[in-house]
Design an enzyme around this catalytic site. Structure first.
Site, PDB file in Angstrom:
ATOM      1  CG  HIS A 183      -2.000   0.793   1.118  1.00  0.00           C
ATOM      2  ND1 HIS A 183      -1.967   2.196   1.298  1.00  0.00           N
ATOM      3  CD2 HIS A 183      -3.116   0.789   0.804  1.00  0.00           C
ATOM      4  CE1 HIS A 183      -3.074   2.885   1.164  1.00  0.00           C
ATOM      5  NE2 HIS A 183      -3.802   1.846   0.617  1.00  0.00           N
ATOM      6  CG  ASP A 240      -8.279  -4.679  -2.543  1.00  0.00           C
ATOM      7  OD1 ASP A 240      -7.474  -3.611  -2.870  1.00  0.00           O
ATOM      8  OD2 ASP A 240      -9.661  -4.272  -2.942  1.00  0.00           O
TER       9      ASP A 240
HETATM   10  C1  SDX Z   1      -6.305   0.068  -3.002  1.00  0.00           C
HETATM   11  O1  SDX Z   1      -4.597   4.617  -2.036  1.00  0.00           O
HETATM   12  C2  SDX Z   1      -5.539   3.944  -1.710  1.00  0.00           C
HETATM   13  O2  SDX Z   1      -5.864   4.091  -0.452  1.00  0.00           O
HETATM   14  C3  SDX Z   1      -5.803   2.831  -2.108  1.00  0.00           C
HETATM   15  C4  SDX Z   1      -6.988   1.741  -1.521  1.00  0.00           C
HETATM   16  C5  SDX Z   1      -8.288   2.813  -1.085  1.00  0.00           C
HETATM   17  O3  SDX Z   1      -8.995   2.273  -0.098  1.00  0.00           O
HETATM   18  O4  SDX Z   1      -8.500   3.703  -1.818  1.00  0.00           O
HETATM   19  O5  SDX Z   1      -6.515   1.519  -0.310  1.00  0.00           O
HETATM   20  C6  SDX Z   1      -7.372   0.697  -2.059  1.00  0.00           C
HETATM   21  O6  SDX Z   1      -5.928   0.402  -3.998  1.00  0.00           O
HETATM   22  C7  SDX Z   1      -5.330  -0.845  -2.110  1.00  0.00           C
HETATM   23  C8  SDX Z   1      -4.028  -1.440  -3.034  1.00  0.00           C
HETATM   24  C9  SDX Z   1      -4.657  -2.644  -3.885  1.00  0.00           C
HETATM   25  N1  SDX Z   1      -3.477  -2.767  -5.012  1.00  0.00           N
HETATM   26  C10 SDX Z   1      -2.851  -4.048  -4.859  1.00  0.00           C
HETATM   27  O7  SDX Z   1      -3.088  -4.749  -3.753  1.00  0.00           O
HETATM   28  C11 SDX Z   1      -2.110  -4.324  -6.106  1.00  0.00           C
HETATM   29  C12 SDX Z   1      -0.715  -4.799  -5.520  1.00  0.00           C
HETATM   30  N2  SDX Z   1       0.008  -3.853  -4.698  1.00  0.00           N
HETATM   31  C13 SDX Z   1       1.010  -2.957  -5.578  1.00  0.00           C
HETATM   32  O8  SDX Z   1       0.552  -2.662  -6.710  1.00  0.00           O
HETATM   33  C14 SDX Z   1       1.502  -1.822  -4.768  1.00  0.00           C
HETATM   34  O9  SDX Z   1       1.502  -2.253  -3.377  1.00  0.00           O
HETATM   35  C15 SDX Z   1       0.709  -0.584  -4.713  1.00  0.00           C
HETATM   36  C16 SDX Z   1       0.108  -0.012  -5.815  1.00  0.00           C
HETATM   37  C17 SDX Z   1      -0.606  -0.826  -3.775  1.00  0.00           C
HETATM   38  C18 SDX Z   1       1.422   0.420  -3.923  1.00  0.00           C
HETATM   39  O10 SDX Z   1       2.512   0.748  -4.705  1.00  0.00           O
HETATM   40  P1  SDX Z   1       3.494   1.803  -4.233  1.00  0.00           P
HETATM   41  O11 SDX Z   1       3.328   2.425  -3.197  1.00  0.00           O
HETATM   42  O12 SDX Z   1       3.788   2.651  -5.566  1.00  0.00           O
HETATM   43  O13 SDX Z   1       4.835   1.108  -4.154  1.00  0.00           O
HETATM   44  P2  SDX Z   1       5.723   0.632  -5.004  1.00  0.00           P
HETATM   45  O14 SDX Z   1       5.208   0.315  -6.414  1.00  0.00           O
HETATM   46  O15 SDX Z   1       6.781   1.761  -5.400  1.00  0.00           O
HETATM   47  O16 SDX Z   1       6.397  -0.725  -4.439  1.00  0.00           O
HETATM   48  C19 SDX Z   1       7.436  -0.349  -3.470  1.00  0.00           C
HETATM   49  C20 SDX Z   1       8.505  -1.750  -3.424  1.00  0.00           C
HETATM   50  C21 SDX Z   1       8.702  -1.873  -4.879  1.00  0.00           C
HETATM   51  O17 SDX Z   1       9.910  -2.594  -4.840  1.00  0.00           O
HETATM   52  P3  SDX Z   1      11.303  -1.736  -5.333  1.00  0.00           P
HETATM   53  O18 SDX Z   1      11.112  -0.971  -6.513  1.00  0.00           O
HETATM   54  O19 SDX Z   1      11.589  -0.762  -4.381  1.00  0.00           O
HETATM   55  O20 SDX Z   1      12.354  -2.788  -5.268  1.00  0.00           O
HETATM   56  O21 SDX Z   1       7.499  -2.737  -2.996  1.00  0.00           O
HETATM   57  C22 SDX Z   1       7.328  -3.589  -4.318  1.00  0.00           C
HETATM   58  C23 SDX Z   1       7.636  -2.908  -5.402  1.00  0.00           C
HETATM   59  O22 SDX Z   1       8.165  -3.526  -6.216  1.00  0.00           O
HETATM   60  N3  SDX Z   1       6.112  -3.888  -4.173  1.00  0.00           N
HETATM   61  C24 SDX Z   1       5.623  -5.358  -4.424  1.00  0.00           C
HETATM   62  C25 SDX Z   1       4.041  -5.258  -4.163  1.00  0.00           C
HETATM   63  N4  SDX Z   1       3.736  -3.888  -3.949  1.00  0.00           N
HETATM   64  C26 SDX Z   1       4.989  -3.273  -3.923  1.00  0.00           C
HETATM   65  N5  SDX Z   1       6.201  -6.438  -4.447  1.00  0.00           N
HETATM   66  C27 SDX Z   1       5.508  -7.721  -4.849  1.00  0.00           C
HETATM   67  N6  SDX Z   1       4.134  -7.528  -4.483  1.00  0.00           N
HETATM   68  C28 SDX Z   1       3.367  -6.476  -4.303  1.00  0.00           C
HETATM   69  N7  SDX Z   1       2.366  -6.442  -4.120  1.00  0.00           N
END
Ligand code: SDX
Length: 430
Positions: A306, A364
Site C-alpha cells: 500500500h 483487497d
Molecule cells: C487500494 O491509495 C489507496 O488508499 C488505495 C486503497 C483505497 O482504499 O482507496 O487502499 C485501495 O488500491 C489498495 C491497494 C490495492 N492494490 C494491490 O493490492 C495491488 C498490489 N500492490 C502494489 O501494486 C502496490 O503495493 C501498490 C500499488 C498498492 C502501492 O504501490 P507504491 O506505493 O507505488 O509502491 P511501489 O510500487 O513503489 O512498491 C514499493 C516496492 C517496490 O519494490 P522496489 O522498486 O522498491 O524494489 O515494493 C514492491 C515494489 O516492487 N512491491 C511489491 C508489491 N507491492 C509493492 N512487490 C510484490 N508484490 C506487491 N504487491
C-alpha cells in the site's frame, strides 16, 4: 495548530516557505509561491510527497495502521454502526442523532429507484461486458436525467445530487449484475435496509421469495463501511480533479469509477482472487512468492502492499474476521482459496523482502474470498468497491466544491521533449 516557516536555498537565494501543521499527521510546506519566486516546479509524479488539498474527512496513519473517518476509528464504526451512519458522518462531519439517522435513511431509501429509461442503456451493452464498463457508462448517463441537481453552485442541488448518487449506485450496480447473467432487474424494496436491499436486488428472482440472510446482510454492510473513503487515493483524486473544472457530480463519480477499475487500485480485489485461484494450492505458494520478489518478473502479490500503510491495513483485519464469519455462516469449510491466502500471508509476513518493504495484506486480500462465498462473480468485486466508495467520492467532491479557496487543478511538467524546430514539408523528409 502552529504554523512555522521553512527555507529553501535555490541557487544562493533563500526562499522562506510557510510550514502548516495539521490537527494530526505530517505538516506541509506550502509551495504555492515557489514557481513565482524561483521559476522552479516541484517534481513528484506519483505524489508520494505531495498534499493535493486540505481535508477534514479521513485520516490514515500508515505506520500505525490507523484509519479515522472524521476522527472515529474504522474499527468502531464497522463494529457498532452501519454504512448509512458512516455515510452521514462522512458527508456532514458528525455522527447523526437518531432523528437525523432516521431522516437520512428515509431520504436515501426513497431515492434508490432510477428513471425507468435508465434500463435501456443496459441493453446497448454485450451481456459479457465487464460490469465496471457498464457502471462507468450508466453513472455518466445520470447527468442526462437529473438536470435539477447538476448546478454545483446551488447548495440544495449539491445536497440532492449527493443523496441521489449514494442511493442509486447500488441499484445501478445490481442492474449491471442482473444484466450480465440475463436475469430481470429487481426493483429496490423500501422495507429493506441499504445492504439487504442491495443483496435482494442482486439475488432475488421473480419466481420465488428471496429471504435475505441477516448475517450476510450485516457482512455486506460492514464491507461497504470499510471501503467508504480513504483520503486522497487515486480515484478520489480523480473525482476532485474532475470536479475542480465545475463538472457535474455524476460525471465526476463516473471518472472515479473509471480510475478505481485499475488492478493497482480498486481492481486489486478481482486480481487478488484470480491470483489465489492461479496459485491453486498451498504447495504452490513458495513459487509465487519467489516470482513476486523477482525484479525481472512483473508478477506482484495482489492484495499486498500500500502506498500509505507500512503496517497492517486495519481494514484487512476486519475483512479477515468478516471472511471467517461469512464462510462459517455458509458452512464453507476448508475453502481452498482461504487455505492458499492464509499460507501466503504467513510466508510473506516472515519473508525479508516483504518485511523490509513493509508489504502487508491490504483490504483487497480477503475481500475477494468473502464476496465469492456470498455469491458474487469475480468481475463484480470492484463494482461493490465502487458502491461503497461513492459516498467517499461525494463527500470529498462536496468538500472541494465548498472550499472558498478552490481552483481548477492544473499541474505543470518537466518537459524533456524536442526544443522548438522548423516545419519541413513532406517532400524534404527522409
Ligand atoms: C487500494 O491509495 C489507496 O488508499 C488505495 C486503497 C483505497 O482504499 O482507496 O487502499 C485501495 O488500491 C489498495 C491497494 C490495492 N492494490 C494491490 O493490492 C495491488 C498490489 N500492490 C502494489 O501494486 C502496490 O503495493 C501498490 C500499488 C498498492 C502501492 O504501490 P507504491 O506505493 O507505488 O509502491 P511501489 O510500487 O513503489 O512498491 C514499493 C516496492 C517496490 O519494490 P522496489 O522498486 O522498491 O524494489 O515494493 C514492491 C515494489 O516492487 N512491491 C511489491 C508489491 N507491492 C509493492 N512487490 C510484490 N508484490 C506487491 N504487491
Amino acid at each position: 495548530m502552529t504554523d512555522t516557516t521553512g527555507s529553501l536555498n535555490v541557487g544562493g537565494t533563500e526562499l522562506k516557505l510557510p510550514i502548516r501543521e495539521g490537527s494530526i499527521g505530517p505538516a506541509v510546506m506550502d509551495i504555492q509561491t515557489l514557481y513565482k519566486n524561483t521559476g522552479l516546479f516541484t517534481y513528484d509524479p506519483g505524489f508520494t510527497s505531495t498534499a493535493s488539498c486540505e481535508s477534514k474527512i479521513t485520516f490514515i496513519d500508515g505506520d500505525e495502521g490507523v484509519l479515522l473517518y472524521r476522527g472515529y476509528p474504522i474499527d468502531d464504526l464497522a463494529e457498532h454502526g452501519d454504512f448509512l451512519e458512516t455515510s452521514y458522518l462522512l458527508l456532514h462531519g458528525e455522527l447523526p442523532t437518531s432523528a437525523q439517522k432516521a431522516e437520512f435513511d428515509r431520504l436515501v431509501t426513497r431515492h434508490t429507484m432510477v428513471h425507468e429509461q435508465m434500463s435501456r442503456f443496459y441493453s446497448g451493452f454485450r451481456r459479457d461486458a465487464h460490469p465496471m464498463a457498464v457502471l462507468c457508462g450508466v453513472v455518466g448517463a445520470l447527468s442526462a436525467f437529473y438536470h435539477d441537481s447538476t448546478d454545483i453552485t446551488d447548495p440544495a442541488q449539491r445536497e440532492i445530487a449527493a443523496i441521489r448518487m449514494i442511493a442509486k449506485i447500488p441499484t445501478l450496480a445490481a442492474m449491471a449484475y442482473k444484466y450480465s447473467i440475463g436475469q430481470p432487474f429487481v426493483y429496490p424494496q423500501n422495507s429493506l435496509d441499504f445492504a439487504a436491499n442491495f443483496l435482494n436486488m442482486c439475488f432475488a428472482v421473480p419466481c420465488e421469495e428471496y429471504k435475505v440472510n441477516p448475517v450476510l446482510a450485516r457482512a455486506m454492510d460492514r464491507i461497504f463501511t470499510l471501503h467508504a473513503d480513504h483520503e486522497q487515493n487515486a480515484s478520489t483524486s480523480t473525482v476532485r480533479l474532475a470536479g475542480s473544472s465545475g463538472a457535474n457530480p455524476f460525471a465526476c463519480i463516473a471518472a472515479g469509477i473509471a480510475c478505481l477499475w485499475g488492478p493497482a487500485h480498486g481492481g486489486a480485489n478481482e486480481a487478488a482472487l484470480k491470483m489465489l485461484s492461479e496459485i491453486g494450492t498451498p504447495d504452490n505458494v513458495d513459487k509465487y512468492v519467489k516470482k513476486a520478489k523477482d525484479k525481472n518478473d512483473p508478477f506482484r502479490l495482489m492484495g499486498f502492499g500500500h502506498r500509505v500503510y507500512k503496517n497492517y491495513d486495519p481494514r484487512a483485519k476486519i475483512m479477515q474476521k468478516t471472511c471467517h464469519e461469512v464462510l462459517g455462516e455458509l458452512g464453507i469449510k476448508d475453502d481452498p482459496l482461504l487455505e492458499v491466502a492464509i499460507q501466503l500471508e504467513q510466508i510473506a509476513l516472515k519473508d525479508d523482502y516483504f518485511v523490509e518493504k513493509k508489504l502487508y495484506p491490504n483490504i483487497d486480500f480477503y475481500s475477494g474470498i468473502t464476496l465469492k462465498a456470498m455469491g458474487f462473480p469475480t468481475d463484480m468485486f470492484t463494482v461493490l468497491f465502487a458502491v461503497a466508495r461513492t459516498v467517499g467520492w461525494v463527500a470529498q467532491w462536496k468538500e472541494m466544491v465548498e472550499d472558498p479557496g478552490q481552483k481548477i487543478g492544473r499541474p505543470r511538467q518537466l518537459y524533456t521533449g524536442s526544443p522548438r524546430r522548423d516545419y519541413t514539408s513532406i517532400s524534404q523528409r527522409r
